[in-house]
Design an enzyme around this catalytic site. Structure first.
Site, mmCIF file in Angstrom:
data_model
loop_
_atom_site.group_PDB
_atom_site.id
_atom_site.type_symbol
_atom_site.label_atom_id
_atom_site.label_comp_id
_atom_site.label_asym_id
_atom_site.label_seq_id
_atom_site.Cartn_x
_atom_site.Cartn_y
_atom_site.Cartn_z
ATOM 1 N N GLU A 212 -3.511 -6.114 -10.004
ATOM 2 C CA GLU A 212 -2.815 -4.995 -9.374
ATOM 3 C C GLU A 212 -1.853 -4.399 -10.384
ATOM 4 O OE1 GLU A 212 -1.011 -5.826 -5.589
ATOM 5 O OE2 GLU A 212 0.586 -4.359 -5.913
ATOM 6 N N GLU A 217 7.002 2.033 -7.629
ATOM 7 C CA GLU A 217 7.433 1.672 -6.279
ATOM 8 C C GLU A 217 8.905 2.041 -6.150
ATOM 9 O OE1 GLU A 217 5.446 -2.140 -4.535
ATOM 10 O OE2 GLU A 217 5.853 -2.538 -6.658
#
Length: 332
Positions: A212, A217
């Site tokens: 990932e 974020e």
């Protein structure tokens, strides 16, 4: 001349002026557009086993990487009209069949329960527990800007939508576009607020996890905090590892900035406004093409600085996105 064209022209002029006062190797390019060709600067120093920040870069220690564009969405139209995006997780090899395929578990591809998320991802054709579409659309387009809008679930629909506190949106390119190596970028404003968790990230197209790559974020309770992280699994122990950093972008919630990652065979480099900010030696398991995901989650029990939604959480939250682009490395 349209507003977008005028903005791009102004940015180009300012960039040209700015180049007189900056080091050419690290000069900022026009961030408003996604040109067909792109050159990025990457470090050439040997990498250790852990990720590291790139601070006070010395231009002499950088090399140029030339790329050509392979994907771009300026969001001049609704994201579900062009066939580029899917409004839910598509599932894959690592997804439990019983939960993915139906029944009450059909919400599995529309949230990540393990994270403690309190939203469900909807689209106009989604009906929740009902067979009839509910017509909920979290995607709004205006003046070339896509807004993924999270809003409190209407009380009358809460039971139908698995009792989630919010409805929101996700877009993925799984099954539509994936790529091994290259540069992947979003230009966006990062919303804030208790329980607000916007993200732009990538997963392997074979459906497994990890790897990932979290390109961006946001920590909703910490305005200006941007997180960039790499996740991988140690084959011998099956332990999942991660390494990344927080960065400060003071006006991230009010101004558009570009957040990107360059995936090369030997290293992964993260960028803010096309300036390299951190890097990591490519971990084990990064063998397959990866697809892009952009979403606005609400609530988290694991991601620090987000928290659960409460009475202070805004009734509606908008994740504004100017464009998403991908580039492939030119052959030498």
């Amino acid at each position: 001349m349209t507003l977008r064209a005028l903005t791009a022209l102004l940015a180009t002029i300012l960039a040209a002026i700015g180049s007189l006062f900056t080091i050419p190797a690290l000069a900022q390019t026009d961030l408003a557009g996604a040109t067909s060709k792109l050159t990025l600067q990457v470090a050439t120093a040997m990498l250790g086993e852990r990720c590291r920040r790139i601070e006070a870069p010395n231009p002499a220690s950088f090399a140029s990487v030339s790329l050509h564009r392979t994907f771009n969405d300026d969001f001049d139209t609704h994201p579900l009209t062009g066939g580029r995006w899917v409004p839910h997780y598509a599932g894959g090899a690592a997804w439990p069949e019983a939960r993915y395929w139906g029944g009450d578990g059909s919400d599995f591809r529309r949230k990540t329960s393990w994270n403690g998320e309190q939203q469900i991802y909807v689209d106009p054709r989604y009906g929740g527990l009902e067979a009839t579409p509910l017509g909920l659309d979290p995607f709004k387009v205006k003046d070339g800007i896509l807004s993924i809008v999270a809003s409190r679930t209407p009380p009358a629909l809460k039971a139908v939508l698995f009792n989630n506190e919010y409805v929101s949106g996700i877009l993925t390119t799984q099954g539509r576009f994936s790529q091994k190596y290259g540069y992947f970028e979003i230009r966006a404003k990062i919303p804030v607020g208790t329980g607000v968790w916007p993200a732009f990230w990538m997963l392997a197209d074979d459906g497994g996890w990890p790897p990932e790559v979290d390109i961006m974020e946001g920590r909703g309770q910490r305005p200006g905090a941007i997180v960039m992280t790499t996740h991988w699994r140690i084959p011998e122990t099956q332990r999942v590892e991660r390494c990344g950093f927080d960065f400060r972008v003071e006006d991230a919630s009010t101004a558009f900035h570009a957040y990107g990652v360059l995936w090369q065979p030997d290293r992964i480099t993260y960028f803010i406004d096309r300036q390299p900010v951190s890097e990591i030696k490519v971990p084990v398991g990064f063998n397959d093409p990866m697809y892009m995901i952009v979403n606005l989650a609400m609530g988290s029990k694991n991601f620090e600085g987000v928290g659960f939604v409460d009475g202070q959480t805004p009734e509606t939250v908008a994740f504004e996105i100017d464009r998403i682009s991908a580039y492939q490395i030119d052959e030498r």
